[in-house]
Each structure stands twice: as structure tokens, then as C-alpha cells.
Design a protein around this motif. Structure first.
Motif, PDB file in Angstrom:
ATOM      1  N   GLY A 152       0.829  -1.103  -0.044  1.00 26.10           N
ATOM      2  CA  GLY A 152      -0.015  -0.049  -0.089  1.00 26.10           C
ATOM      3  C   GLY A 152       0.777   1.092  -0.165  1.00 26.10           C
ATOM      4  N   VAL A 153       2.069   1.349   0.853  1.00 27.05           N
ATOM      5  CA  VAL A 153       2.878   2.452   0.719  1.00 27.05           C
ATOM      6  C   VAL A 153       3.345   2.595  -0.822  1.00 27.05           C
ATOM      7  CG1 VAL A 153       5.226   3.225   1.765  1.00 27.05           C
ATOM      8  CG2 VAL A 153       3.483   2.175   3.058  1.00 27.05           C
ATOM      9  N   ALA A 154       3.727   1.322  -1.440  1.00 27.60           N
ATOM     10  CA  ALA A 154       4.401   1.660  -2.904  1.00 27.60           C
ATOM     11  C   ALA A 154       3.158   2.462  -3.410  1.00 27.60           C
ATOM     12  CB  ALA A 154       4.566   0.589  -3.390  1.00 27.60           C
ATOM     13  N   VAL A 155       2.001   2.258  -3.482  1.00 25.85           N
ATOM     14  CA  VAL A 155       0.833   2.744  -4.415  1.00 25.85           C
ATOM     15  C   VAL A 155       0.780   4.386  -3.851  1.00 25.85           C
ATOM     16  CG1 VAL A 155      -1.453   2.990  -4.835  1.00 25.85           C
ATOM     17  CG2 VAL A 155      -0.426   0.831  -4.568  1.00 25.85           C
ATOM     18  N   ALA A 156       0.801   4.724  -2.499  1.00 29.22           N
ATOM     19  CA  ALA A 156       0.533   6.074  -2.139  1.00 29.22           C
ATOM     20  C   ALA A 156       1.647   6.688  -2.680  1.00 29.22           C
ATOM     21  CB  ALA A 156       0.512   6.043  -0.442  1.00 29.22           C
ATOM     22  N   ALA A 157       3.218   6.276  -2.427  1.00 29.39           N
ATOM     23  CA  ALA A 157       4.348   6.797  -2.688  1.00 29.39           C
ATOM     24  C   ALA A 157       4.554   7.136  -4.195  1.00 29.39           C
ATOM     25  CB  ALA A 157       5.361   6.272  -2.041  1.00 29.39           C
ATOM     26  N   GLY A 158       3.916   6.221  -4.979  1.00 29.44           N
ATOM     27  CA  GLY A 158       4.365   5.988  -6.306  1.00 29.44           C
ATOM     28  C   GLY A 158       4.448   7.634  -7.165  1.00 29.44           C
ATOM     29  N   PRO A 159       3.334   8.394  -7.263  1.00 24.16           N
ATOM     30  CA  PRO A 159       3.303   9.525  -7.850  1.00 24.16           C
ATOM     31  C   PRO A 159       4.108  10.595  -7.166  1.00 24.16           C
ATOM     32  CG  PRO A 159       0.877   8.858  -7.432  1.00 24.16           C
ATOM     33  CD  PRO A 159       1.914   7.906  -6.550  1.00 24.16           C
ATOM     34  N   LEU A 160       4.303  10.613  -6.021  1.00 25.30           N
ATOM     35  CA  LEU A 160       5.493  11.573  -5.177  1.00 25.30           C
ATOM     36  C   LEU A 160       6.818  11.188  -5.376  1.00 25.30           C
ATOM     37  CD1 LEU A 160       5.588  14.047  -3.385  1.00 25.30           C
ATOM     38  CD2 LEU A 160       5.852  12.456  -1.686  1.00 25.30           C
ATOM     39  N   ASP A 303       4.685  21.168 -12.792  1.00 24.33           N
ATOM     40  CA  ASP A 303       5.742  20.315 -12.766  1.00 24.33           C
ATOM     41  C   ASP A 303       5.385  18.761 -12.259  1.00 24.33           C
ATOM     42  OD1 ASP A 303       6.254  20.353 -10.047  1.00 24.33           O
ATOM     43  OD2 ASP A 303       7.500  22.444 -10.394  1.00 24.33           O
ATOM     44  N   PRO A 304       6.394  18.119 -12.648  1.00 20.57           N
ATOM     45  CA  PRO A 304       6.103  16.338 -12.523  1.00 20.57           C
ATOM     46  C   PRO A 304       6.120  16.299 -10.653  1.00 20.57           C
ATOM     47  CG  PRO A 304       7.912  16.524 -14.037  1.00 20.57           C
ATOM     48  CD  PRO A 304       7.409  18.113 -13.513  1.00 20.57           C
ATOM     49  N   LEU A 305       6.782  16.959  -9.875  1.00 21.38           N
ATOM     50  CA  LEU A 305       6.718  17.069  -8.623  1.00 21.38           C
ATOM     51  C   LEU A 305       5.253  17.415  -8.079  1.00 21.38           C
ATOM     52  CD1 LEU A 305       7.566  16.366  -5.753  1.00 21.38           C
ATOM     53  CD2 LEU A 305       9.016  18.508  -5.741  1.00 21.38           C
ATOM     54  N   GLY A 306       5.000  18.610  -8.804  1.00 16.77           N
ATOM     55  CA  GLY A 306       3.618  19.286  -8.261  1.00 16.77           C
ATOM     56  C   GLY A 306       2.694  18.231  -8.568  1.00 16.77           C
ATOM     57  N   VAL A 307       2.523  17.374  -9.845  1.00 17.10           N
ATOM     58  CA  VAL A 307       1.581  16.537 -10.055  1.00 17.10           C
ATOM     59  C   VAL A 307       1.554  15.450  -8.993  1.00 17.10           C
ATOM     60  CG1 VAL A 307       1.023  14.738 -11.787  1.00 17.10           C
ATOM     61  CG2 VAL A 307       1.616  17.039 -12.521  1.00 17.10           C
ATOM     62  N   GLY A 308       2.920  14.808  -8.579  1.00 14.11           N
ATOM     63  CA  GLY A 308       2.716  14.044  -7.575  1.00 14.11           C
ATOM     64  C   GLY A 308       2.115  14.158  -6.230  1.00 14.11           C
ATOM     65  N   ILE A 309       2.405  15.475  -5.873  1.00  5.66           N
ATOM     66  CA  ILE A 309       1.754  16.025  -4.638  1.00  5.66           C
ATOM     67  C   ILE A 309       0.446  16.239  -4.916  1.00  5.66           C
ATOM     68  CG2 ILE A 309       1.775  18.034  -3.019  1.00  5.66           C
ATOM     69  CD1 ILE A 309       4.837  18.359  -3.764  1.00  5.66           C
ATOM     70  N   ARG A 310      -0.029  16.675  -5.810  1.00  8.82           N
ATOM     71  CA  ARG A 310      -1.495  16.857  -5.986  1.00  8.82           C
ATOM     72  C   ARG A 310      -2.373  15.587  -6.165  1.00  8.82           C
ATOM     73  NH1 ARG A 310       1.078  20.999  -7.494  1.00  8.82           N
ATOM     74  NH2 ARG A 310       0.336  23.300  -7.287  1.00  8.82           N
ATOM     75  N   LEU A 311      -1.564  14.443  -6.207  1.00 10.45           N
ATOM     76  CA  LEU A 311      -2.465  13.142  -6.575  1.00 10.45           C
ATOM     77  C   LEU A 311      -2.509  12.588  -5.285  1.00 10.45           C
ATOM     78  CD1 LEU A 311      -0.913  11.517  -9.844  1.00 10.45           C
ATOM     79  CD2 LEU A 311      -3.156  12.544  -9.399  1.00 10.45           C
TER      80      LEU A 311
END
Length: 482
Positions: A152-160, A303-311
Motif C-alpha cells: 500500500g505504501v508503494a501505491v501511495a508513494a508512487g506519484p510523489l 511540474d512533475p513533482l507538483g503533479v505527484g503532490i496533487r495526486l
């Protein structure tokens, strides 16, 4: 993945811990790669010149390879050795990750992603088997809880993680990162995990071939239809040939001596309802992830990091809510929780689709994203619980393999469907043109999510299960990773 309880009696505590740690980290690595790539899609569009079809197959080649080899990998492990196949799966995943990183075109990346999915499917199937082999029956529930939490951590951390890597380094590093980790896992697994085998089963090669051809044919036609034309010969051939292959697959599975997917299991309504709901949830999760990550970057300018945070409001809540939902399912049954989860997820993304506009900003999306995040966090573990609770203890291994395979196929169709609608209604170039495709595609996924409620209605309450159909206490699943 059926094992004898005596398989773990000669193992030391150290071997049990090593097996759990190594199998869990292998699952983490494989799971991380699912949503890490989602964050990279806009970058792949810009740097490799990939269109919707190419981006769709970047996700779907992985999911198709994964789905095809979950059940086959488990059967090969029973025959030739579970540790051996577990190591082979990790090794193939690691080597293909390097090929992904070295890709200079979208075509070579897609081919490498397919191999990566095959390795991931084998590794995940055997990770559960080696944990079961190494753990005494009375401790398996806790072991699978640890494995599920790490997944579950992998799924949550993936976008970030994907956003951090792409913005700080380059997209290739989301794949290079797997190489040293995979090498260490292979080396330690050869030393720390004991070799075991299960009852020898036949390998259903014809079933594997027919099912893969069927899913591939229909998926490629969906993805290419908007660009090539829905009546073009190759698209029509894909639809007709794929449908025919799937029909032949079902017919063959009723006659095969060692079927890949025993169709008799689907006479169990709770099992069937759980599998259909799992298909719908995966279609919604991966389809929305495919198009929404691109919306945040290409239409909203993040930016890519912003996308990861917003997901994160969408994918990061499972760690907190899924364990609570699992406990509630024990007392009230899975059906109401699955229905609520589907409705919340569908409503959340329907609201996002209806409000989407160029320059709208992220603020108005937070509440709908949280609704969708709560919904998926409730639905995924309870769907898994419904499937496992619906079968007898002797069938849990096959039930887990079948439901996971169907879930991955759902992911393939979700991405294919959203790519088809996006291409037909919109495209790249301007934010307005992107939103013209994003809105109808996301609405369609919400409708599919709501339709999943019908499948959830046939899931029975635990008290209604036939005698002997409840899940063995040592096989309670941990939080399911989407």
C-alpha cells in the motif's frame, strides 16, 4: 499457491523474517512502478513524441504482461521451485527496467514495459507463496498484513517518488532505480529464502495464449480506434479477433485438464461479484490516473513533482482508511462498504470532469479528490475480502490469482477506453483541446464506476455464505494495493 502447513515447521525465526522482508520489498518495487510511470506520462509525451496510443501502451503493456503471468507464474513455481521462480521474476523485472531506461523511442519502451510486467507478475505471485511457506499458520495473518501495508505504501508513494525523480534527475531514473534494488533482492533471496514446491499442476499454455490475444486485440483496437478510424480493417480485426479469442478461451477453460482460470468458480455469486467489482475499480483507478496526471501537467501547468503532490489526496488515504474498512467488513459485511466506496469514487471524479476548465486551478478539486480517495480506500480492501471470504480455505490461492488477473485486465481496459474517448473528442496542443478529451473520458469512467454497483449487489453478507466458504483465519488479507 496452496502449501502444506508443515512447510514452515523447520524454518528459523531469522529465515521467516528475511523471507517476509524480501518478498515485501519485491512487491514494493513492483507496485511502485505502476503509478511512478503515471507521473512520467506528460514527460514521455514531450521528450519521446508519444501520442495517446503510445502513452496508453506504456501503461497497458505492463498491465497485460502482469495479468498474463500471475497464474502461470504460480503454477511454474509449484513445479520448478517457488524461490527459483521468485528470483527469476525479480531478475526479469530488473533487466527489463534497465531496458526501459535505455529506450530511445516509445516503441522500445513499450516492449521493455511488457517484459517488465511479465517479471512483476511472476514475482508477485511467488512473493505470496514464499511468505506462506516460511510462516507458521497461526502467524500468516500478521505476515500478510505487513506485506499488504508495504504494498500500500508503494501505491501511495508512487506519484510523489515519480515527480521527485523526474524533476530532480530524468525520467529514465524511475527505471534505473530498480536495478540496484533488484540485484540486492536477487542475491539475498538466493541465500535467505528456502526452496519449496507445491502440488504439480499442468501449465495451461493454450489458455494463456488465447486470453492474451483476446485482451490485446480488443485493447489495441480501443486505443488506436480514434486515430486509425473505428471502421479501419486493423481496428475491426482487433475487435472481432479479440472477442473470438476470449470466447474460445472460455470454451477451452471448461474442457482443459488443468485450466488457467476454472470457470466453475464463477458459479459462486459472491466470488463473481467481487471479481467484476475489482475489474471496475481497476479500470477507474488506472484510467483516471492515466488522464488526470496529464491534465494536471499539460492543462494546469504543474511540474512533475507538483503533479505527484496533487495526486496524494486520491492515492494516499488507503494507509489510514483501508485497515478501518477491513475491520468494519468483519461486522457488517463487504457489500455496503463496496457500494459506498464505488459511489464516492465515481462522484468525486464526475465532479472533477464537470468543473474542469483551463486555468481553473487545483483548489476546487481538493474535496472531490478526497471523496474519490476515501472511496477507493474503502472499496479495494473490501472487494479483496469479499472474494477471499466467498471461497473455501482450499481455494484461496486460486481465488487470489484469478481475482488479481481480472483486476489487471480491468486496468488494461480502463486505460484503453479512456484513450479511445480522449482521442475521439480532444487531443494535445492546447489546454482547451486537452480538456475537450479529458471531460468526456472522465465522465465515461464515472459511469463505469457507478455500473460496478450492480456487480457489488450480488456480493453476499458473510452470514449468507454457504457452510465452509468462509476464509481461513490464517489467510486474512492485508490492505490491498490498488
Amino acid at each position: 499457491m496452496t502449501v502444506s502447513d508443515s512447510s514452515s515447521q523447520g524454518f528459523s525465526r531469522a529465515r521467516q523474517r528475511w523471507t517476509l522482508v524480501l518478498a515485501s520489498f519485491a512487491s514494493f518495487m513492483v507496485g511502485l512502478d505502476v503509478l511512478v510511470v503515471t507521473t512520467a506520462l506528460p514527460t514521455l509525451h514531450e521528450q519521446l513524441g508519444a501520442g495517446v496510443a503510445g502513452l496508453g501502451w506504456t501503461v497497458n503493456a505492463y498491465e497485460l504482461g502482469f495479468a498474463a503471468f500471475i497464474l502461470t507464474g504460480a503454477a511454474l513455481g509449484d513445479r520448478f521451485g517457488r524461490r527459483k521462480l521468485f528470483v527469476i521474476g525479480i531478475l526479469l523485472f530488473t533487466l527489463s527496467s534497465a531496458f526501459c531506461a535505455m529506450s530511445t523511442s516509445i516503441e522500445t519502451l513499450i516492449a521493455a514495459r511488457g517484459l517488465q510486467g511479465v517479471g512483476g507478475g511472476i514475482a508477485i505471485a511467488l512473493a505470496l507463496a514464499v511468505i506462506t511457506d516460511a510462516t507458521p499458520p497461526q502467524e500468516r495473518g500478521a505476515a500478510f498484513g505487513v506485506w499488504g501495508a508495504i504494498s500500500g505504501v508503494a501505491v501511495a508513494a508512487g506519484p510523489l517518488v515519480g515527480g521527485l525523480i523526474i524533476q530532480g534527475f530524468a525520467w529514465q531514473w524511475i527505471f534505473w532505480l530498480n536495478v540496484p534494488v533488484g540485484i540486492v533482492l536477487v542475491a539475498l533471496s538466493m541465500v535467505k529464502i528456502a526452496e519449496t514446491r507445491g502440488s504439480v499442476r499442468g501449465i495451461d499454455l493454450l489458455g494463456l495464449l488465447l486470453s492474451t490475444i483476446g485482451v490485446f486485440g480488443i485493447a489495441q483496437s480501443l486505443i488506436r480506434g480514434g486515430e486509425a478510424g473505428w471502421t479501419s480493417p486493423t481496428v475491426l480485426a482487433g475487435f472481432i479477433g479479440g472477442a473470438l479469442a476470449l470466447v474460445l478461451f472460455v470454451v477451452w477453460e471448461t474442457r482443459a485438464r488443468s485450466p488457467m482460470m476454472p470457470v466453475g468458480m464463477f458459479r459462486n455469486l459472491s466470488f463473481t461479484g467481487g471479481c467484476l467489482t475489482s475489474f471496475v475499480l481497476a479500470a477507474a483507478l488506472y484510467g483516471n490516473g492515466f488522464v488526470f496526471a496529464q491534465y494536471l501537467q499539460l492543462a494546469e501547468g504543474n511540474d512533475p513533482l507538483g503533479v505527484g503532490i496533487r495526486l496524494l489526496p486520491w492515492v494516499g488515504l488507503a494507509l489510514f482508511i483501508s485497515p478501518i474498512a477491513g475491520k468494519m467488513a468483519d461486522s457488517m459485511g463487504e457489500r455496503p462498504l463496496v457500494i459506498v466506496g464505488l459511489l464516492l469514487h465515481g462522484i468525486g471524479f464526475l465532479a472533477i470532469a464537470l468543473m474542469a476548465s483551463a486555468g481553473m486551478g487545483y483548489g476546487p478539486m481538493i474535496i472531490p479528490l478526497l471523496l474519490a480517495g476515501v472511496g477507493v480506500a474503502i472499496a479495494f480492501p473490501t472487494v479483496a475480502s469479499a472474494v477471499m471470504r466467498s471461497v473455501s480455505p482450499m481455494e484461496v490461492g486460486m481465488a487470489a490469482g484469478v481475482s488479481n488477473t481480472i483486476r489487471q485486465v480491468g486496468a488494461v481496459f480502463g486505460v484503453a477506453a479512456v484513450a479511445a474517448i480522449f482521442t475521439a473528442q480532444g487531443g494535445y496542443g492546447t489546454a482547451e483541446r486537452f480538456i475537450s478529451g479529458f471531460t468526456p473520458a472522465t465522465i465515461a469512467l464515472s459511469v463505469i464506476t457507478f455500473a460496478g454497483v450492480l456487480a457489488a449487489l450480488i456480493i453476499r453478507r458473510p452470514a449468507d455464505q454457504p457452510s465452509g466458504a468462509s476464509m481461513a483465519p490464517d489467510m486474512q488479507p492485508g490492505p490491498a494495493a490498488p
